[in-house]
Enzyme design. Structure first.
Site, PDB file in Angstrom:
ATOM      1  N   ASP A 197     -73.080 -93.754 -63.489  1.00  0.00           N
ATOM      2  CA  ASP A 197     -73.582 -92.926 -65.012  1.00  0.00           C
ATOM      3  C   ASP A 197     -72.684 -93.052 -66.103  1.00  0.00           C
ATOM      4  O   ASP A 197     -71.402 -93.329 -65.919  1.00  0.00           O
ATOM      5  CB  ASP A 197     -73.611 -91.457 -64.480  1.00  0.00           C
ATOM      6  CG  ASP A 197     -74.784 -91.013 -63.735  1.00  0.00           C
ATOM      7  OD1 ASP A 197     -75.777 -91.467 -63.791  1.00  0.00           O
ATOM      8  OD2 ASP A 197     -74.734 -89.655 -63.122  1.00  0.00           O
ATOM      9  N   MET A 236     -72.489 -78.492 -69.743  1.00  0.00           N
ATOM     10  CA  MET A 236     -73.724 -78.805 -70.715  1.00  0.00           C
ATOM     11  C   MET A 236     -73.953 -77.755 -71.744  1.00  0.00           C
ATOM     12  O   MET A 236     -75.050 -77.473 -72.034  1.00  0.00           O
ATOM     13  CB  MET A 236     -74.761 -79.263 -69.914  1.00  0.00           C
ATOM     14  CG  MET A 236     -74.811 -80.324 -69.080  1.00  0.00           C
ATOM     15  SD  MET A 236     -76.104 -80.786 -67.923  1.00  0.00           S
ATOM     16  CE  MET A 236     -75.787 -79.592 -66.657  1.00  0.00           C
ATOM     17  N   LYS A 290     -77.979 -91.882 -68.569  1.00  0.00           N
ATOM     18  CA  LYS A 290     -78.886 -91.476 -69.584  1.00  0.00           C
ATOM     19  C   LYS A 290     -78.320 -91.002 -70.830  1.00  0.00           C
ATOM     20  O   LYS A 290     -77.269 -90.193 -70.673  1.00  0.00           O
ATOM     21  CB  LYS A 290     -79.867 -90.484 -68.977  1.00  0.00           C
ATOM     22  CG  LYS A 290     -80.622 -90.738 -67.768  1.00  0.00           C
ATOM     23  CD  LYS A 290     -81.659 -89.790 -67.157  1.00  0.00           C
ATOM     24  CE  LYS A 290     -80.799 -88.559 -66.547  1.00  0.00           C
ATOM     25  NZ  LYS A 290     -80.139 -88.662 -65.444  1.00  0.00           N
TER      26      LYS A 290
END
Ligand SMILES: C[S@@+](CC[C@H](N)C(=O)[O-])C[C@H]1O[C@@H](n2cnc3c(N)ncnc32)[C@H](O)[C@@H]1O
Length: 252
Positions: free
Chosen positions: A33, A168, A55
């Protein structure tokens, strides 16, 4: 077992589990990742294939991107080689580990889960912040700030003396703080921010609920809300390990 879902910890390779370190050294394929520290990838054997499926924030269709990642894992796993699926922190803490596990298992592929130190708990500890402390914080809630309503609900549902760790949450920090102030949380509530934790670019930012929206913070960061946040230490107390002479592999 052919596919290992491995937690890469918060950054510093010294914070990997022994199992993760061993698996990285013997994997044929490592699917990694964006959040994984490049120093961790240096532990991969020369000759192994390293695939970055990170991503990007703002990707047009995250669900489709996730489906493609799962499909890639199934493809590699079906070849019977040793595949390490490497995820920042712990694979099951906001890491979509469950989705990948299900995709692999339903394709008949054996999977082993290797937990990692989650940024939610390890980064506060590295910065001197105990997420629970007798008489100060009797529980800890880890929530995502990806969605403002969800984050506010999680904080307000927690006991008053809980420490709240938000992942986040950088983009929504102002909105979340405003809603918590509206709900009666004290403006002076300590907030500790740890940006790019366990890396050479780590920044520690002490602030308050009232100031959080204006604080300059970049992602990735963890936000720690509650009285324990006042313990944030300015400097890394970690002893620097002597430099390692042993050559490490280059990444394919
Ligand atoms: C998709 S979640 C994955 C969490 C990961 N599975 C874990 O257990 O740490 C990504 C969020 O984790 C936090 N995070 C992960 N690694 C971090 C680091 N080294 N420094 C600061 N925050 C980090 C940030 O809040 C980031 O937005």
């Amino acid at each position: 077992v052919t596919v290992y879902l491995v937690g890469a910890g918060p950054g510093d390779p010294d914070l990997l589990t022994v199992r993760a370190t061993r698996l990285l050294a013997r994997a044929d394929v490592v699917v990694t990742d964006r959040l994984v520290d490049p120093r961790v990838l240096r532990l991969v054997a020369p000759g192994a294939l390293v695939v970055d499926v990170g991503k990007r924030a703002g990707a047009t269709d995250p669900a489709a991107a996730q489906a493609r990642i799962s499909a890639q894992l199934v493809e590699h796993g079906a070849r019977g080689v040793t595949v390490v699926r490497l995820k920042g922190g712990d694979p099951f803490v906001f890491g979509r580990g469950a989705e990948e596990l299900d995709a692999l298992r339903s394709a008949g592929i054996d999977v082993e889960i290797v937990p990692g130190l989650t940024s939610a708990l390890a980064l506060p500890a590295l910065a001197g912040v105990p997420v629970t402390e007798r008489g100060v914080a009797s529980s800890v809630v880890v929530a995502t700030g990806h969605d403002v309503d969800g984050a506010v609900r999680a904080v307000l549902a927690a006991p008053r003396d809980a420490t709240v760790v938000l992942l986040m949450a950088v983009a929504n920090r102002g909105a979340i703080a405003a809603r918590l102030l509206d709900a009666g949380r004290a403006p002076s509530t300590p907030v500790a921010v740890i940006e790019r934790g366990a890396s050479s670019q780590e920044r520690r930012i002490p602030t308050t609920l009232e100031q959080l929206g204006d604080a300059e913070i970049e992602s990735p960061a963890v936000l720690i809300v509650g009285p324990v946040a006042a313990r944030l230490e300015a400097h890394d107390q970690k002893e620097v390990a002597p430099s390692q002479d042993r050559a490490v592999a280059t990444v394919a």
